[in-house]
Every structure is written in structure tokens, then in C-alpha cells.
Design a protein around this motif. Structure first.
Motif, PDB file in Angstrom:
ATOM      1  N   ALA A 299       0.650  -1.368   0.054  1.00  0.00           N
ATOM      2  CA  ALA A 299      -0.189  -0.117  -0.105  1.00  0.00           C
ATOM      3  C   ALA A 299       1.040   1.381   0.056  1.00  0.00           C
ATOM      4  O   ALA A 299       0.240   2.055  -0.707  1.00  0.00           O
ATOM      5  N   TYR A 300       2.028   1.005   0.602  1.00  0.00           N
ATOM      6  CA  TYR A 300       2.754   2.546   0.867  1.00  0.00           C
ATOM      7  C   TYR A 300       3.434   2.808  -0.366  1.00  0.00           C
ATOM      8  O   TYR A 300       3.648   3.931  -0.942  1.00  0.00           O
ATOM      9  N   TRP A 301       3.956   1.818  -1.352  1.00  0.00           N
ATOM     10  CA  TRP A 301       4.434   1.970  -2.551  1.00  0.00           C
ATOM     11  C   TRP A 301       3.173   2.313  -3.487  1.00  0.00           C
ATOM     12  O   TRP A 301       3.536   3.159  -4.406  1.00  0.00           O
ATOM     13  N   GLN A 302       2.118   2.066  -3.311  1.00  0.00           N
ATOM     14  CA  GLN A 302       0.850   2.544  -4.238  1.00  0.00           C
ATOM     15  C   GLN A 302       0.717   4.100  -4.072  1.00  0.00           C
ATOM     16  O   GLN A 302       0.567   4.679  -4.835  1.00  0.00           O
ATOM     17  N   ASP A 303       0.647   4.473  -2.700  1.00  0.00           N
ATOM     18  CA  ASP A 303       0.587   6.027  -2.261  1.00  0.00           C
ATOM     19  C   ASP A 303       1.775   6.735  -3.223  1.00  0.00           C
ATOM     20  O   ASP A 303       1.653   7.903  -3.507  1.00  0.00           O
ATOM     21  N   VAL A 304       3.108   6.140  -2.979  1.00  0.00           N
ATOM     22  CA  VAL A 304       4.268   6.870  -3.756  1.00  0.00           C
ATOM     23  C   VAL A 304       3.892   6.999  -5.488  1.00  0.00           C
ATOM     24  O   VAL A 304       4.102   8.127  -5.660  1.00  0.00           O
ATOM     25  N   ILE A 305       3.514   5.987  -5.896  1.00  0.00           N
ATOM     26  CA  ILE A 305       3.192   5.936  -7.470  1.00  0.00           C
ATOM     27  C   ILE A 305       2.068   6.896  -7.742  1.00  0.00           C
ATOM     28  O   ILE A 305       2.078   7.711  -8.571  1.00  0.00           O
ATOM     29  N   LYS A 306       0.813   7.004  -6.787  1.00  0.00           N
ATOM     30  CA  LYS A 306      -0.214   7.886  -7.101  1.00  0.00           C
ATOM     31  C   LYS A 306       0.269   9.204  -6.983  1.00  0.00           C
ATOM     32  O   LYS A 306      -0.220  10.284  -7.709  1.00  0.00           O
ATOM     33  N   GLY A 307       1.132   9.406  -5.729  1.00  0.00           N
ATOM     34  CA  GLY A 307       1.752  10.953  -5.565  1.00  0.00           C
ATOM     35  C   GLY A 307       2.330  11.361  -6.767  1.00  0.00           C
ATOM     36  O   GLY A 307       2.331  12.513  -7.373  1.00  0.00           O
ATOM     37  N   MET A 308       3.294  10.565  -7.450  1.00  0.00           N
ATOM     38  CA  MET A 308       4.259  10.837  -8.549  1.00  0.00           C
ATOM     39  C   MET A 308       3.273  11.060  -9.584  1.00  0.00           C
ATOM     40  O   MET A 308       3.606  12.068 -10.340  1.00  0.00           O
ATOM     41  N   LEU A 309       2.047  10.415  -9.863  1.00  0.00           N
ATOM     42  CA  LEU A 309       1.307  10.598 -10.860  1.00  0.00           C
ATOM     43  C   LEU A 309       0.597  11.844 -10.968  1.00  0.00           C
ATOM     44  O   LEU A 309       0.390  12.796 -11.966  1.00  0.00           O
ATOM     45  N   ILE A 310       0.207  12.347  -9.541  1.00  0.00           N
ATOM     46  CA  ILE A 310      -0.564  13.576  -9.620  1.00  0.00           C
ATOM     47  C   ILE A 310       0.456  14.850  -9.722  1.00  0.00           C
ATOM     48  O   ILE A 310       0.102  15.734 -10.494  1.00  0.00           O
ATOM     49  N   VAL A 311       1.580  14.726  -9.303  1.00  0.00           N
ATOM     50  CA  VAL A 311       2.575  15.802  -9.489  1.00  0.00           C
ATOM     51  C   VAL A 311       2.960  16.003 -11.044  1.00  0.00           C
ATOM     52  O   VAL A 311       3.058  16.999 -11.521  1.00  0.00           O
ATOM     53  N   THR A 312       2.986  14.755 -11.624  1.00  0.00           N
ATOM     54  CA  THR A 312       3.416  14.664 -12.968  1.00  0.00           C
ATOM     55  C   THR A 312       2.387  15.351 -13.888  1.00  0.00           C
ATOM     56  O   THR A 312       2.506  16.110 -14.867  1.00  0.00           O
ATOM     57  N   ALA A 313       0.983  15.121 -13.693  1.00  0.00           N
ATOM     58  CA  ALA A 313      -0.122  15.420 -14.082  1.00  0.00           C
ATOM     59  C   ALA A 313      -0.283  17.125 -14.030  1.00  0.00           C
ATOM     60  O   ALA A 313      -0.401  17.824 -15.022  1.00  0.00           O
ATOM     61  N   VAL A 314       0.027  17.676 -12.963  1.00  0.00           N
ATOM     62  CA  VAL A 314       0.209  19.148 -12.560  1.00  0.00           C
ATOM     63  C   VAL A 314       1.069  19.610 -13.507  1.00  0.00           C
ATOM     64  O   VAL A 314       1.173  20.854 -13.986  1.00  0.00           O
ATOM     65  N   ALA A 315       2.522  19.072 -13.504  1.00  0.00           N
ATOM     66  CA  ALA A 315       3.723  19.587 -14.089  1.00  0.00           C
ATOM     67  C   ALA A 315       3.287  19.637 -15.595  1.00  0.00           C
ATOM     68  O   ALA A 315       3.544  20.527 -16.379  1.00  0.00           O
ATOM     69  N   VAL A 316       2.845  18.461 -16.057  1.00  0.00           N
ATOM     70  CA  VAL A 316       2.640  18.689 -17.643  1.00  0.00           C
ATOM     71  C   VAL A 316       1.258  19.485 -18.020  1.00  0.00           C
ATOM     72  O   VAL A 316       1.497  20.468 -19.062  1.00  0.00           O
ATOM     73  N   ASP A 317       0.506  19.799 -17.159  1.00  0.00           N
ATOM     74  CA  ASP A 317      -0.569  20.895 -17.059  1.00  0.00           C
ATOM     75  C   ASP A 317       0.067  22.381 -17.328  1.00  0.00           C
ATOM     76  O   ASP A 317      -0.250  22.974 -18.102  1.00  0.00           O
ATOM     77  N   VAL A 318       0.856  22.672 -16.283  1.00  0.00           N
ATOM     78  CA  VAL A 318       1.551  23.887 -16.364  1.00  0.00           C
ATOM     79  C   VAL A 318       2.497  24.021 -17.680  1.00  0.00           C
ATOM     80  O   VAL A 318       2.355  25.181 -17.989  1.00  0.00           O
ATOM     81  N   TRP A 319       3.154  22.886 -17.993  1.00  0.00           N
ATOM     82  CA  TRP A 319       3.890  23.034 -19.077  1.00  0.00           C
ATOM     83  C   TRP A 319       3.258  23.496 -20.481  1.00  0.00           C
ATOM     84  O   TRP A 319       3.439  24.363 -21.415  1.00  0.00           O
ATOM     85  N   ALA A 320       2.187  22.883 -20.607  1.00  0.00           N
ATOM     86  CA  ALA A 320       1.150  22.843 -21.542  1.00  0.00           C
ATOM     87  C   ALA A 320       0.456  24.331 -21.607  1.00  0.00           C
ATOM     88  O   ALA A 320       0.369  24.856 -22.893  1.00  0.00           O
ATOM     89  N   SER A 321       0.199  24.772 -20.254  1.00  0.00           N
ATOM     90  CA  SER A 321      -0.396  26.287 -20.276  1.00  0.00           C
ATOM     91  C   SER A 321       0.546  27.031 -20.820  1.00  0.00           C
ATOM     92  O   SER A 321       0.317  27.968 -21.651  1.00  0.00           O
ATOM     93  N   LYS A 322       1.833  27.071 -20.442  1.00  0.00           N
ATOM     94  CA  LYS A 322       3.025  28.013 -20.968  1.00  0.00           C
ATOM     95  C   LYS A 322       3.122  28.043 -22.307  1.00  0.00           C
ATOM     96  O   LYS A 322       3.449  28.804 -23.253  1.00  0.00           O
ATOM     97  N   ARG A 323       2.978  26.839 -22.794  1.00  0.00           N
ATOM     98  CA  ARG A 323       3.032  26.600 -24.494  1.00  0.00           C
ATOM     99  C   ARG A 323       1.983  27.267 -25.128  1.00  0.00           C
ATOM    100  O   ARG A 323       2.147  27.936 -26.143  1.00  0.00           O
ATOM    101  N   ARG A 324       0.771  27.229 -24.689  1.00  0.00           N
ATOM    102  CA  ARG A 324      -0.499  27.814 -25.201  1.00  0.00           C
ATOM    103  C   ARG A 324      -0.132  29.105 -25.177  1.00  0.00           C
ATOM    104  O   ARG A 324      -0.585  29.925 -26.023  1.00  0.00           O
TER     105      ARG A 324
END
Length: 325
Positions: A299-324
Motif C-alpha cells: 500500500a505504501y508504494w501505491q501511495d508513492v506511485i499515485k503521488g508521483m502521477l499527480i505531480v506529473t499531471a500538474v507539471a504537464v498541465d503547467v507546461w502545456a499552459s505555458k506553451r499555449r
């Protein structure tokens, strides 16, 4: 210009990059599904797909409400506690009136609606920041959930209470059907109606929306009320599934709901996001949870993976916003 040159320009590196950014979550979803299909034959079975949908259903309701709130630039931290309070209220009603199970459903939704309306009033009229207002409701509703049950779960409920969430229609349980109908309904509401346009306007620029004649206070009140009502409905579904009321039910659910909205492409600053994106984000999280459980990842590794996914999603969103821009 030849056809070959035109095709080369159309399918250039920049075009592929823009396409990858636009459909990043879809690509991630396909990769995750492909990985789990490769690692486990059980993952792709019909029974497992139904399991994923059943697990996603209660989260879908609160994620939809959270989407509306986030589109206005707010946040609702109280939905997990409202789930617990609504579930306890519904369970107590069912135990008191065992022949009127429908009344338990009404009470649970009403409790959620009242809690959400209080959030809406505090945010829209008193102008308390949404984070603070809903954090206060989180604590209040959590305490009241224990008060309703006298500090203990409510058990010994009538069998009919379990039929609310466990009845199947065309092979799908009621929560799954409710999830599908809600996603389609809210998708149409936000994309095809004046109300949806006003929600986006308030989140995009509240002052400009007011100048344009939008009753921003009413819009803010409505999204928190809707979020509360959906949390109440989610609470009765979760409680009915196990035929019990627990004061700890829904604990931490608000975080997964927010994660689904953010992964689905919504901006926490408001004004941008879609119901369909939230649905994709929700299914991505539940698919990930299910696949990791099948592979017996701790379970603790699942939390790590989900946390990384959330941060990555936000980072991609910010990067995409700057490109637009």
C-alpha cells in the motif's frame, strides 16, 4: 507544394508533440492498461472490469461535485466527512424505520445538501476562503458523524437497506449506473447549458463575470450545494454496500476526488477543466489501484506511485499552459 511536403509538415515533430500534450492522460491510461494486461491475465477479465467500475462509482459522484467547485476556483475538503455524516444519518434512519428504506436515502442526500449549502453560504456571502470554510466543515461533519452513532458504527440494518447499492440491472449495480448517468448528465450540463458557461465564467474571472451580469454568489452557492448533495448520495451508496454505517467512512476520499479532477486536466485556479477529463482521471486512478492490488504491490508504494502521477499531471498541465500562452 507537393503532397509529400504537405504531409511532412502536418505530421511534424511539433504536431506530434502538441498531440501528445493534448492527449497525455489518454496515452498514460493506455500504457497503464497495457502494462497490467501484460503482467496479469486476470486484469483484463470482465469480472475485474466490473470490480473497477464498482470501486470508481462512489468516487465519481464526489469527483463530479469537486469538478464544479474547482472550476469556480474553489476547493471542497469536506466531502469525505459529509460522506460519513450522511451514511450515519441514513443508517440511523433505516434502523429506526426499517420499513421505509427510501426515507434513509432521502435523509442522506438532504444531510449532504444541507452541509454543502452551509459551505456555499460561508463562501459566497461571508467570503471566507473555500479552503478554510470547507476545512471547518470537514471537522464539524466528522464530529457529528460520531455523535449520530454514539461513537460507534451502526449495524443490524434491514436487508432492504443493502438493496440500494447491491441491486443489479442489466448486470450493473445501481451505483455504477448512477455513475454513468451522472457523468453524461453533468457533461451535458457543463458544456451545453447557460449554467455551465456561468460556472466557467466565475472561475475564469469573477469580476468580469459580475460585470457581465452573472450572479456569482448564486453560482458559488450552487456548486458547493451540489457537491454536498453528491457526497450525501455517495455516502448512502457506500453504507448500503456493506449494510452498515461507519463514522470513519469516506475518510481521505476528498483527496482522491481532487486528484481525479487535477489529473483530468482541471486547473486549481479555476476556469478550465471538463467532466470528461475528471471521468478519465477517476478511471485512471481506480485502474491503477486495481492493477497494483492484483500485483500485490504494498500500500505504501501505491501511495508513492499515485503521488508521483499527480505531480506529473500538474507539471504537464503547467507546461502545456505555458506553451499555449
Amino acid at each position: 507544394m507537393t503532397i509529400t511536403q504537405d504531409t511532412t509538415r502536418r505530421f511534424s515533430a511539433k504536431w506530434l508533440q502538441d498531440l501528445a500534450v493534448r492527449y497525455a492522460m489518454v496515452i498514460v491510461m493506455v500504457l497503464i492498461i497495457s502494462f497490467f494486461l501484460y503482467r496479469s491475465a486476470r486484469f483484463g477479465t470482465v469480472d475485474n472490469v466490473v470490480t473497477i467500475l464498482i470501486a470508481a462509482a462512489p468516487f465519481a459522484l464526489i469527483a463530479l461535485g469537486q469538478t464544479l467547485v474547482i472550476l469556480t476556483g474553489g476547493i471542497d475538503l469536506s466531502v469525505g466527512s459529509i460522506i460519513a455524516l450522511s451514511a450515519m444519518s441514513g443508517a440511523l434512519t433505516a434502523k429506526t424505520f426499517p420499513d421505509r428504506v427510501w426515507l434513509a436515502l432521502l435523509v442522506a442526500v438532504a444531510v449532504g445538501l444541507i452541509a454543502g449549502s452551509i459551505n456555499g453560504l460561508v463562501v459566497s456571502i461571508i467570503n471566507v476562503p473555500p479552503f478554510i470554510a470547507t476545512l471547518g466543515m470537514l471537522t464539524l461533519a466528522s464530529g457529528l458523524a460520531f455523535v449520530v452513532g454514539g461513537g460507534a458504527p451502526i449495524n443490524g440494518l434491514p436487508a432492504a437497506y443493502g438493496q440500494i447499492a447491491n441491486t443489479e440491472i442489466f448486470g450493473l449495480t445501481i451505483p455504477v449506473i448512477l455513475m454513468i448517468v451522472s457523468i453524461v448528465g453533468f457533461g451535458i450540463l457543463m458544456k451545453r447549458t447557460a449554467y455551465g458557461m456561468r460556472v466557467y465564467a466565475v472561475g475564469g474571472n469573477r469580476l468580469a463575470a459580475e460585470i457581465a451580469g452573472v450572479k456569482t454568489g448564486r453560482i458559488l452557492f450552487s456548486v458547493y450545494a451540489i457537491s454536498g448533495a453528491l457526497a450525501g448520495l455517495s455516502g448512502i451508496m457506500l453504507s448500503s454496500r456493506v449494510i452498515s454505517g461507519s463514522p470513519n467512512l469516506g475518510q481521505g476520499y476528498e483527496l482522491d476526488a481532487i486528484a481525479a479532477v487535477v489529473i483530468g486536466g482541471a486547473s486549481l485556479l479555476g476556469g478550465r477543466g471538463t467532466i470528461w477529463g475528471t471521468a478519465l482521471g477517476l478511471l485512471l486512478i481506480q485502474t491503477l489501484n486495481n492493477g497494483l492490488d492484483i500485483l500485490t504491490v504494498p500500500a505504501y508504494w501505491q501511495d508513492v506511485i499515485k503521488g508521483m502521477l499527480i505531480v506529473t499531471a500538474v507539471a504537464v498541465d503547467v507546461w502545456a499552459s505555458k506553451r499555449r500562452v
